[in-house]
Design a protein around this motif. Structure first.
Motif, PDB file in Angstrom:
ATOM      1  N   ALA A  38       0.730  -1.310   0.059  1.00 44.48           N
ATOM      2  CA  ALA A  38      -0.088   0.118   0.154  1.00 44.48           C
ATOM      3  C   ALA A  38       0.781   1.409   0.010  1.00 44.48           C
ATOM      4  CB  ALA A  38      -0.872   0.028   1.197  1.00 44.48           C
ATOM      5  N   ALA A  39       1.979   1.249   0.656  1.00 47.78           N
ATOM      6  CA  ALA A  39       2.791   2.343   0.795  1.00 47.78           C
ATOM      7  C   ALA A  39       3.582   2.827  -0.486  1.00 47.78           C
ATOM      8  CB  ALA A  39       3.835   2.344   1.981  1.00 47.78           C
ATOM      9  N   VAL A  40       4.106   1.636  -1.037  1.00 41.84           N
ATOM     10  CA  VAL A  40       4.820   2.037  -2.307  1.00 41.84           C
ATOM     11  C   VAL A  40       4.217   2.131  -3.625  1.00 41.84           C
ATOM     12  CG1 VAL A  40       6.875   0.729  -1.406  1.00 41.84           C
ATOM     13  CG2 VAL A  40       5.357  -0.353  -2.779  1.00 41.84           C
ATOM     14  N   ARG A  41       2.756   1.689  -3.406  1.00 45.00           N
ATOM     15  CA  ARG A  41       1.874   2.103  -4.624  1.00 45.00           C
ATOM     16  C   ARG A  41       1.494   3.512  -4.587  1.00 45.00           C
ATOM     17  NH1 ARG A  41       0.047  -1.956  -7.733  1.00 45.00           N
ATOM     18  NH2 ARG A  41      -0.146  -4.080  -7.107  1.00 45.00           N
ATOM     19  N   GLN A  42       1.723   4.247  -3.915  1.00 42.04           N
ATOM     20  CA  GLN A  42       1.652   5.695  -3.698  1.00 42.04           C
ATOM     21  C   GLN A  42       2.693   6.496  -4.522  1.00 42.04           C
ATOM     22  OE1 GLN A  42       0.611   7.395   0.060  1.00 42.04           O
ATOM     23  NE2 GLN A  42       0.074   5.424   0.981  1.00 42.04           N
ATOM     24  N   ALA A  43       3.694   5.808  -4.781  1.00 44.35           N
ATOM     25  CA  ALA A  43       4.997   6.413  -5.551  1.00 44.35           C
ATOM     26  C   ALA A  43       4.466   6.235  -7.028  1.00 44.35           C
ATOM     27  CB  ALA A  43       6.232   5.544  -5.267  1.00 44.35           C
ATOM     28  N   GLU A  44       4.392   7.297  -8.189  1.00 49.49           N
ATOM     29  CA  GLU A  44       3.993   7.144  -9.273  1.00 49.49           C
ATOM     30  C   GLU A  44       5.118   6.856 -10.281  1.00 49.49           C
ATOM     31  OE1 GLU A  44       2.411  10.819 -10.568  1.00 49.49           O
ATOM     32  OE2 GLU A  44       0.534  10.682  -9.471  1.00 49.49           O
ATOM     33  N   HIS A  45       6.271   6.635  -9.735  1.00 46.28           N
ATOM     34  CA  HIS A  45       7.696   6.302 -10.556  1.00 46.28           C
ATOM     35  C   HIS A  45       7.678   4.710 -10.725  1.00 46.28           C
ATOM     36  CE1 HIS A  45       9.126   7.241  -6.914  1.00 46.28           C
ATOM     37  NE2 HIS A  45      10.001   6.381  -6.926  1.00 46.28           N
ATOM     38  N   GLN A 110      15.606   1.020   2.628  1.00 46.96           N
ATOM     39  CA  GLN A 110      15.223   0.638   1.181  1.00 46.96           C
ATOM     40  C   GLN A 110      13.762   1.208   0.784  1.00 46.96           C
ATOM     41  OE1 GLN A 110      15.368  -3.418   0.849  1.00 46.96           O
ATOM     42  NE2 GLN A 110      17.532  -3.639   1.183  1.00 46.96           N
ATOM     43  N   LEU A 111      12.922   1.271   1.823  1.00 52.11           N
ATOM     44  CA  LEU A 111      11.212   1.767   1.295  1.00 52.11           C
ATOM     45  C   LEU A 111      11.446   3.231   1.444  1.00 52.11           C
ATOM     46  CD1 LEU A 111       9.151  -0.553   3.713  1.00 52.11           C
ATOM     47  CD2 LEU A 111       9.126  -0.551   1.288  1.00 52.11           C
ATOM     48  N   LYS A 112      12.271   3.874   2.238  1.00 49.42           N
ATOM     49  CA  LYS A 112      12.225   5.228   2.068  1.00 49.42           C
ATOM     50  C   LYS A 112      12.877   5.736   0.839  1.00 49.42           C
ATOM     51  CE  LYS A 112      13.640   9.354   4.654  1.00 49.42           C
ATOM     52  NZ  LYS A 112      12.308   9.797   4.757  1.00 49.42           N
ATOM     53  N   LEU A 113      13.939   5.226   0.502  1.00 47.48           N
ATOM     54  CA  LEU A 113      14.764   5.653  -0.677  1.00 47.48           C
ATOM     55  C   LEU A 113      13.894   5.000  -2.135  1.00 47.48           C
ATOM     56  CD1 LEU A 113      18.538   4.634   0.023  1.00 47.48           C
ATOM     57  CD2 LEU A 113      17.255   6.939   0.241  1.00 47.48           C
ATOM     58  N   ALA A 114      13.093   4.089  -1.937  1.00 45.64           N
ATOM     59  CA  ALA A 114      12.454   3.566  -2.949  1.00 45.64           C
ATOM     60  C   ALA A 114      11.432   4.710  -3.444  1.00 45.64           C
ATOM     61  CB  ALA A 114      11.540   2.320  -2.850  1.00 45.64           C
ATOM     62  N   VAL A 115      10.713   5.301  -2.711  1.00 46.48           N
ATOM     63  CA  VAL A 115       9.737   6.376  -3.028  1.00 46.48           C
ATOM     64  C   VAL A 115      10.175   8.022  -3.085  1.00 46.48           C
ATOM     65  CG1 VAL A 115       7.844   4.976  -1.602  1.00 46.48           C
ATOM     66  CG2 VAL A 115       9.104   6.794  -0.436  1.00 46.48           C
ATOM     67  N   GLU A 116      11.295   7.933  -2.522  1.00 46.25           N
ATOM     68  CA  GLU A 116      11.875   9.270  -2.475  1.00 46.25           C
ATOM     69  C   GLU A 116      12.663   9.598  -3.853  1.00 46.25           C
ATOM     70  OE1 GLU A 116      14.129  10.539   0.840  1.00 46.25           O
ATOM     71  OE2 GLU A 116      12.650  10.664   2.228  1.00 46.25           O
TER      72      GLU A 116
END
Length: 360
Positions: A38-45, A110-116
């Motif tokens: 759910a969290a990473v699906r918010q990152a459009e890239h 990893q999660l933080k960097l994945a979305v940023e």
């Protein structure tokens, strides 16, 4: 129970705490995988793929090279060390809790960097997977390697395993076998009628006690091996001579040999024993000669070390992808009741990976 929500705009330390507070013992990773997805699906890239309780997020930026960064979501059983908390010892701050070291701090980074990081210098595949802390055949990376190997493809891979924020190349392999001896069951009051199988284990125990493990240089890194009894069984009653005895043996072998060669070594040591293979996992060479590995090592600093424990770098190595271990946390604190991760190591790993991925 309401579904936990991960705020990936928070600090990597706070994300680690949130992950630690979601119980995810092996076989029960569904809730944490749902939260991660759910969290990473918010990152459009990011393209996000769910495979069982594994979540994969990928960039498609048309870069010349792709790197894979992976971390497992499961932990060993909780031992009164959840919920997490922060505590200072000798002027150093630690985050306490099951999984803080192995390896939710690495996953948090990893999660933080994945979305940023929407525009890293390389394309990135982020993988957060289940069933790492159990038998190798249950590991979801193994399943994906068999069924969807294209999802693991890359020019270089990094596992967020705990390394105290240092680079550790490759890993030892692991072989677990059962050594069996057989005898004849009899009443212990007339023991001479039988043949004691447990007594027949004595020569094998002597070999194990006297064994001198080697330290083997592989591509400039010194890997220390180990051969140990990790369990022993035999006997059915206090007045019966046992007709079967078993020693459970674990051989941790250097990446100069395959698991088949390791098994042959064990057979040579115990030629008179029946040997049953329980679990086998290949080793991995250091992987530090790849250009991306050299660039990564230069970016994060320090001198590479060997990885003594088995990790999933071996799965990437088997696919032809050079891989290293790099993550926060002292591996000696993994699986302990007082598992705790130094918060400065979490920050250091985030900084190192960020600089490398952005070319700063």
């Amino acid at each position: 129970m309401p579904q936990p929500v991960l705020d990936l705009t928070a600090s990597s330390i706070d994300i680690t705490r949130a992950l630690c507070d979601i119980p995810s013992e092996s076989g029960h990773e569904g809730q944490i995988a749902d939260a991660v997805e759910a969290a990473v699906r918010q990152a459009e890239h990011l393209e996000v793929i769910r495979d069982g309780d594994t979540v994969i997020a990928r960039t498609h930026l048309g870069r010349d090279q792709r790197v894979v960064l992976a971390g497992h979501l499961d932990t060993v059983p909780i031992a009164g060390n959840v919920p997490s908390h922060v505590e200072t010892i000798d002027d150093r701050e630690y985050l306490w809790g099951r999984g803080s070291v192995d390896m939710k701090a690495g996953v948090a980074v990893q999660l933080k960097l994945a979305v940023e990081l929407s525009a890293p210098l390389v394309d990135v595949t982020w993988i957060w997977y289940d069933h790492e802390e159990v038998a190798a055949e249950l590991n979801s990376l193994g399943r994906i390697a068999r069924t969807r190997p294209e999802l693991l493809a890359g020019d270089f891979a990094i596992l967020g395993e705990p390394t105290s924020a240092q680079v550790e190349g490759g890993c030892n392999g692991s072989l677990r076998v059962e050594l069996r001896a057989f005898g004849t069951r009899a009443h212990s009051g007339r023991a001479w009628v039988g043949e004691n199988a447990i007594h027949k284990l004595a020569p094998a125990l002597a070999v194990l006690a006297d064994y001198q493990p080697k330290t083997i240089d592989v591509d400039g890194l010194a890997y220390r091996e180990g051969l140990n009894a990790v369990g022993i069984t035999g006997g059915i009653a206090g007045n019966v001579i046992p007709d079967e005895g078993m020693i459970h043996v674990n051989y941790r072998f250097a990446p100069d040999k395959t698991v088949d060669e390791a098994l042959e070594h064990v057979r040579d040591l115990f030629p008179d024993m029946e040997i049953t293979v329980v679990d086998r996992a290949e080793s991995a060479r250091p992987g530090l000669d790849a250009p991306l590995a050299q660039q990564f090592l230069a970016a994060v600093g320090g001198q590479a070390k060997p990885k003594y424990g088995w990790t999933d770098v071996a799965r990437f190595s088997a696919l032809g992808v050079p891989a290293v271990n790099y993550g926060p946390g002292d591996p000696l604190k993994a699986h302990t009741d007082d598992e705790r991760c130094a918060t400065d190591e979490i920050r250091a790993c985030e900084t190192g990976l960020r600089h490398w991925l952005l070319g700063e």
